[in-house]
Write an enzyme that holds these catalytic residues in place. Structure first.
Site, mmCIF file in Angstrom:
data_model
loop_
_atom_site.group_PDB
_atom_site.id
_atom_site.type_symbol
_atom_site.label_atom_id
_atom_site.label_comp_id
_atom_site.label_asym_id
_atom_site.label_seq_id
_atom_site.Cartn_x
_atom_site.Cartn_y
_atom_site.Cartn_z
ATOM 1 N N LYS A 197 -16.143 12.132 18.119
ATOM 2 C CA LYS A 197 -15.848 12.148 16.690
ATOM 3 C C LYS A 197 -14.470 11.525 16.504
ATOM 4 C CE LYS A 197 -15.390 15.121 12.689
ATOM 5 N NZ LYS A 197 -15.489 16.490 12.171
ATOM 6 N N LYS A 250 -19.749 9.780 15.818
ATOM 7 C CA LYS A 250 -19.490 9.901 14.381
ATOM 8 C C LYS A 250 -18.157 9.274 14.035
ATOM 9 C CE LYS A 250 -18.534 13.467 11.034
ATOM 10 N NZ LYS A 250 -18.350 14.867 10.778
#
Ligand code: PBG
Length: 324
Positions: A197, A250
């Site tokens: 992330k 992400k």
């Protein structure tokens, strides 16, 4: 004069039936996960994300039903917490009478086959707007945060979640959550780790939806540097060793190379999250009239699948499914 070509790749593109026959990447509703926002009020639109709502528990359940009818059988839940319930240690995150557990139960009561995923992190509940507990000197504390995340994940599992998804990027949280779940006999509850992330500018509309932006500083001491992809492989190795059942990249679109590296290296399924900023960019671009929204949705989601994602989290899940 015709060219003397043996290979004419256009032959495989000549008719729709031929193109369908040779298509390498399939996009079906089964691959899509719909993120949903739940709050204590009535259903209302979110300014920063046109077309997305904050739902009451009742509205949420209806939306889950509409998604399921279109073949989208997985959702991930995010809670909008009122300011007065936010604290430095984010204790509302593991309140068994909170909004998320009630939402899980309501969904499971009406749509038992829908996969319910939950977000594990403190930012919606933190008065600092950080994913972890902030010490007086501004450091986001790792091990103390992991302890709270374990309570949160356990509470979600107790309420009936199928998969918990830690999005906090603390070190060691996947292993600690696995141990906690197993210790309480939740052997069947999976972990979808937000493994790579990134400290991204694309989360802005989401933070607007939740009013969860950091009140000071940024998330760069825990979310990854957008410049790095070898480091993502290190996170992949750790999360997999700690028991992650799925690993996520992400945002998705700007990190397709990382999705591909994961797809090549991972022994567990790879997920990618087309985040709120990617959603808003498509919405805003389509609103200009110069780009076709449905075509953009299909092309971006196909691109994420082609890069190697098995699973895609996208606010377009239902809209995409309608056209598949
Ligand atoms: C927080 C979390 C974020 C998103 C999912 N979980 C925001 C953040 O890290 O600041 C972003 C999702 C999106 O932008 O669509 N743990």
């Amino acid at each position: 004069m015709p060219l003397e070509l043996i290979a004419r790749p256009r032959r495989n593109r000549r008719t729709p039936a031929i193109r369908d026959m040779v298509r390498e990447t399939e996009l079906t509703p089964a691959h899509l996960v719909l993120p949903l926002f739940v709050h204590g009020g009535s259903d209302e639109p979110i300014d920063s994300m046109p077309g997305v709502n904050r739902w009451s528990t009742k509205g949420l359940v209806d939306e889950v039903g509409r998604a399921a009818d279109l073949g989208v059988r997985a959702v991930v839940l995010f809670e909008v917490t009122p300011e007065e319930l936010k604290t430095p240690t984010g204790d509302e995150a593991w309140n068994p009478d909170g909004l998320v557990p009630r939402a899980i139960e309501a969904i499971k009561a009406t749509h038992p086959d829908t996969v319910v995923m939950t977000d594990v992190a403190l930012d919606p509940y933190s008065s600092d707007g950080h994913d972890g507990i902030v010490s007086p000197d501004g450091t986001v504390l790792n091990d103390e945060t992991v302890e709270v995340l374990c309570r949160q994940a356990l509470m979600h599992a107790d309420a009936g979640a199928d998969i918990v998804a830690p999005s906090d990027m603390m070190d060691g949280r996947v292993g600690a959550i696995r141990e906690t779940l197993d210790h309480h006999d939740h052997h069947g509850v999976g972990i979808c780790a937000y493994t790579a992330k990134y400290a991204s500018a694309f989360f802005g509309p989401f933070r607007g939806a939740l009013d969860s932006a950091p009140r000071h500083g940024d998330k760069k001491t825990y979310q990854m540097d957008p410049a790095n992809s070898r480091e993502a492989l290190r996170e992949l190795e750790l999360d997999t060793a700690e028991g992650a059942d799925m690993v996520m990249v992400k945002p998705a679109g700007p990190y397709l190379d990382v999705v591909r590296r994961f797809a090549d290296a991972s022994v567990v399924p790879v997920a990618a999250y087309q985040v709120s900023g990617e959603y808003l960019m498509i919405k805003a671009a389509a609103a200009s009239g110069w780009l076709d929204e449905q075509a953009l949705i299909s092309e971006t989601l196909t691109g994420i699948r082609r890069a190697g994602a098995d699973v895609i989290l996208t606010y377009f899940a239902t809209q995409a499914a309608k056209h598949l």
